[in-house]
Design a protein around this motif. Structure first.
Motif, PDB file in Angstrom:
ATOM      1  N   VAL A   1      -5.853   3.245  -4.195  1.00  0.00           N
ATOM      2  CA  VAL A   1      -5.763   3.481  -2.754  1.00  0.00           C
ATOM      3  C   VAL A   1      -6.882   4.438  -2.375  1.00  0.00           C
ATOM      4  O   VAL A   1      -7.012   5.504  -2.985  1.00  0.00           O
ATOM      5  CB  VAL A   1      -4.393   4.096  -2.352  1.00  0.00           C
ATOM      6  CG1 VAL A   1      -4.307   4.274  -0.844  1.00  0.00           C
ATOM      7  CG2 VAL A   1      -3.239   3.230  -2.854  1.00  0.00           C
TER       8      VAL A   1
ATOM      9  N   ARG B   1      -4.702   6.769   1.843  1.00  0.00           N
ATOM     10  CA  ARG B   1      -3.639   7.584   1.252  1.00  0.00           C
ATOM     11  C   ARG B   1      -3.219   8.697   2.212  1.00  0.00           C
ATOM     12  O   ARG B   1      -2.026   8.944   2.405  1.00  0.00           O
ATOM     13  CB  ARG B   1      -4.107   8.181  -0.073  1.00  0.00           C
ATOM     14  CG  ARG B   1      -3.026   8.987  -0.803  1.00  0.00           C
ATOM     15  CD  ARG B   1      -3.573   9.602  -2.095  1.00  0.00           C
ATOM     16  NE  ARG B   1      -4.066   8.571  -2.989  1.00  0.00           N
ATOM     17  CZ  ARG B   1      -3.287   7.879  -3.799  1.00  0.00           C
ATOM     18  NH1 ARG B   1      -1.988   8.112  -3.826  1.00  0.00           N
ATOM     19  NH2 ARG B   1      -3.812   6.965  -4.590  1.00  0.00           N
TER      20      ARG B   1
ATOM     21  N   THR C   1       0.832  -1.201   0.000  1.00  0.00           N
ATOM     22  CA  THR C   1       0.000   0.000   0.000  1.00  0.00           C
ATOM     23  C   THR C   1       0.865   1.250   0.000  1.00  0.00           C
ATOM     24  O   THR C   1       0.583   2.223  -0.712  1.00  0.00           O
ATOM     25  CB  THR C   1      -0.946   0.000   1.209  1.00  0.00           C
ATOM     26  OG1 THR C   1      -1.809  -1.126   1.119  1.00  0.00           O
ATOM     27  CG2 THR C   1      -1.773   1.273   1.255  1.00  0.00           C
TER      28      THR C   1
END
Length: 318
Positions: free
Chosen positions: A25, A30, A14
């Motif tokens: 994402v 984020r 990620t």
């Protein structure tokens, strides 16, 4: 990256997606990863990334000059659009030819290049390094690269039709250089619109995009009832020539330009013009190039950005 992942409570994959600008994402995740990066002082290492991915995250921009409004505005917009996709920009001039500019970019190991405006006309005949991905701004579509351009012909048609609708008997054209794709397309839109209205197109008066050439062209346009100028800078010179000859705009002569430069609203009179969306042009060019670099489908296509008529005081009911 492992430290960032631990701090943010996510996987290393990620974090990698956030660093590489992946859309996969969600916004909250984020934001959490970016906050952890800021807290830990994490910065992606461009050289290390290039070794791992085989990409430098850098794109080239090829121009013949930055003296024109279009090129300078496209440079800024392209740099901003590239930064949004995580890419840096390297600028080269084609003073010795486009092929040499391509070679210099290849030596710097850029991932691809965007060729702007006047330089675009030179691409077809230029040898380019194998594997150099290209997007060409203001050129017809050809195999091997994507093309992006404003709707030059459509904007010219709208400008010409507007002058006819306002009651001007005909519309003269102050054109750009004959070897410019944009100039040729704007001339085509003007000519086709007059022909469709059963008005014989007058002889073209040609400039070189500068205000000085527009002023010089004024001597050949003093009797024109209306003039569509291929850019705003030439329109500025024409307005001065008309004023010095005693012809009033828009009472005696209607004038419409093209580009909508920031100063156009402060010309005397304020200039009616066709607005190009340079930010949209740059974003489409960068997106097409980055998609080609990253193997996205449909990257090798043509894209046309719409233009808009901005009405001010230099053309009125006649």
């Amino acid at each position: 990256m492992a430290m960032v992942a631990s701090r943010a409570g996510v996987s290393g994959q990620t974090v990698s997606r956030v660093v590489n600008g992946s859309p996969r994402v969600d916004p909250d995740t984020r934001a959490r990863v970016e906050h952890a990066m800021a807290e830990l002082g994490y910065r992606p290492h461009r050289a290390a990334r290039a070794l791992r991915t085989g990409r430098s995250q850098t794109i080239g921009l090829v121009v013949t000059t930055l003296a024109t409004v279009g090129n300078s505005r496209m440079l800024q917009a392209t740099a901003e659009a590239a930064a949004e996709r995580g890419y840096a920009v390297t600028l080269v001039t084609a003073a010795q030819g486009v092929a040499e500019a391509f070679d210099r970019l290849a030596e710097q190991e850029v991932d691809g290049a965007i060729v702007l405006n006047e330089a675009s006309a030179l691409v077809s005949d230029a040898q380019r390094p194998a594997g150099l991905r290209l997007v060409v701004v203001d050129a017809p579509r050809e195999d091997g690269f994507a093309s992006v351009h404003s709707d030059h012909a459509g904007g010219a048609a709208v400008a010409t039709a507007r002058l006819l609708d306002l009651g001007y008997a005909t519309v003269h054209h102050l054109a750009g250089p004959a070897d410019s794709f944009a100039a040729v397309e704007r001339e085509r839109g003007w000519r086709e619109t007059l022909t469709a209205a059963n008005v014989r197109p007058p002889s073209v008066v040609r400039g070189d995009w500068t205000a000085e050439s527009g002023y010089a062209a004024g001597a050949d346009l003093l009797s024109a009832p209306a003039v569509f100028c291929a850019n705003d800078q030439m329109a500025l010179g024409l307005l001065r020539a008309l004023s010095e000859s005693g012809r009033r705009v828009p009472e005696d002569v209607g004038v419409i330009g093209f580009d909508d430069v920031p100063e156009a609203a402060n010309y005397r009179p304020p200039l009616t013009t066709i607005r190009q969306d340079f930010a949209a042009l740059a974003h489409r060019a960068v997106s097409a190039l980055v998609d080609a670099i990253e193997g996205a489908p449909g990257a090798d296509e043509a894209s046309v950005v719409p233009t808009v008529l901005v009405e001010r005081a230099s053309a009125a009911s006649h």
